[in-house]
Design an enzyme around this catalytic site. Sequence first.
Site, mmCIF file in Angstrom:
data_model
loop_
_atom_site.group_PDB
_atom_site.id
_atom_site.type_symbol
_atom_site.label_atom_id
_atom_site.label_comp_id
_atom_site.label_asym_id
_atom_site.label_seq_id
_atom_site.Cartn_x
_atom_site.Cartn_y
_atom_site.Cartn_z
ATOM 1 N N LYS A 1 -0.908 6.597 -0.884
ATOM 2 C CA LYS A 1 -0.621 6.200 0.495
ATOM 3 C C LYS A 1 -0.643 7.425 1.400
ATOM 4 O O LYS A 1 -0.142 8.496 1.024
ATOM 5 C CB LYS A 1 0.749 5.532 0.533
ATOM 6 C CG LYS A 1 1.135 4.839 1.817
ATOM 7 C CD LYS A 1 2.473 4.133 1.622
ATOM 8 C CE LYS A 1 2.902 3.350 2.830
ATOM 9 N NZ LYS A 1 4.179 2.627 2.593
ATOM 10 N N SER B 1 3.799 -1.866 4.251
ATOM 11 C CA SER B 1 2.944 -0.843 4.822
ATOM 12 C C SER B 1 1.992 -0.195 3.808
ATOM 13 O O SER B 1 1.109 0.576 4.189
ATOM 14 C CB SER B 1 3.807 0.249 5.457
ATOM 15 O OG SER B 1 4.679 0.837 4.507
ATOM 16 N N SER C 1 7.576 -2.822 1.230
ATOM 17 C CA SER C 1 6.254 -2.269 1.535
ATOM 18 C C SER C 1 5.384 -1.973 0.327
ATOM 19 O O SER C 1 4.193 -1.734 0.477
ATOM 20 C CB SER C 1 6.395 -0.998 2.374
ATOM 21 O OG SER C 1 6.812 -1.320 3.674
#
Length: 466
Positions: free
Chosen positions: A80, A155, A179
Amino acid sequence: MHELLRHGAVRLGGLVNRGEVRAREVVEAHLQRAAELNGDLNAITDLQADRALDLAAKVDEEYPFDEFEGYLPGVPVTVKSSIATKGFKFECGSRMRLGQIADRDAAVVSSIKEEGAIVIGTTNVPEFLMAYETDNAIYGRTNSPIDPSRTPGGSSGGCAAAVAAGMASASFGSDAGGSVRVPAHFCGLYGFKPTPGFIPRSGHWPAVAGPTMLLAGVGPIAKTAVDLEFLVRIGCEADTSGDALSIPIPRAGYRPEDLSREVRVGWFDHAWDTPATAETRAAVRTAAQALSDLGFKVDRIELEGLDAAPGLWWMMFGVCLSTLIANTVPEDYRLHPLAFDAMATVEEEREISYDDLLAGWVSRDILRSHLASQMESHPLLLCPVSAIPAFRHGEREWTVDGQTVRYPKVFSYSQVFNLFGLPAATVPVTKTADGLPIGVQIVGPPHRDLLVMDAVRHLADGLDQP
């Protein structure tokens, strides 16, 4: 699709270690997949193919297969873009950080590299990670590989889309309100949010501090239960010096936790005034039956006295974090519109007083103890990850059993376990009539992360899946 793309990370590492396939062949297969799909999915925003191929060649040239100590040689992974990966963009979807490159690896990235894994790219996120969709003003929207009209979640949506599409074998994301678990649920994958600090969070941006010290975790998204457990083990062995809540776990001291059939599992499919879809409820029952068939004592339960939990999570996430963000960005800077759906309004912020915040913090701790007492009889909980499967881009409310459920409350089932700091995993179970994945959530007591991993493995076996 290339046959190698069907394997999980541990399986690929074993093939390379035994000399049955070359690392370069593994990397090339994933990069070819990315060349075919990433333009439409927009999951990997900093794909460094040449670097990955050079590292794969180094694995093939320098390491005799029977002497390589790592378990993931040449295995392509993504990270990420909120987690520092040396030499890769570290922008977190924000124009404020446009062009920023990480000059060092986060602790968890160092750990997977030590096992031989090759980071092929960093993945797309919503700005400041404040959304259950993935879109930002730099790179735009990420689409689900299962249905491009829908989101892979947020996310860590770029992470999940990359793995589900076969562009990476696994990924590491972060989770302060679902997330990691929600994108895994949306994309038919395994995902894990640890007890805060079990996997060190150093090298994450925004820095894990204040409310996120209690809410947030760094964890893997993977194709198989075996991969998830292995990546959790690797993560928890990372350098703990940058995370105030982490406790060192030496490699030699790691032991899988033995899950006895005497450990009771409590399941529920409705809580926090948030009805789940009929197919979601069916998935929970399917998982409960699978564990029962394996000999576990499984009971339907009702959690008591926790009605205030979603509101307390919103106070710490939606209110406190939006205040911190507002104090970080310049006055003339406009956040991406997506972020505002997961942030308190100015009016909400003004309504929260110092006394309200202090009382809420105390209530959180009291409720956490209350939940812990209920989990003494059922140390493992089984429940939905979300009230719904993957939603269409831009949707903000849904009708479930005649009741309107709005964003972000639809994710209460994940949010409350961030509030209480409990380890929780997503396990894929079934699909909707439209072919959308549905996962369930397994939750354990604080610091019993390995118990949750054991339960994930047993449930995967009971469902007859990887």
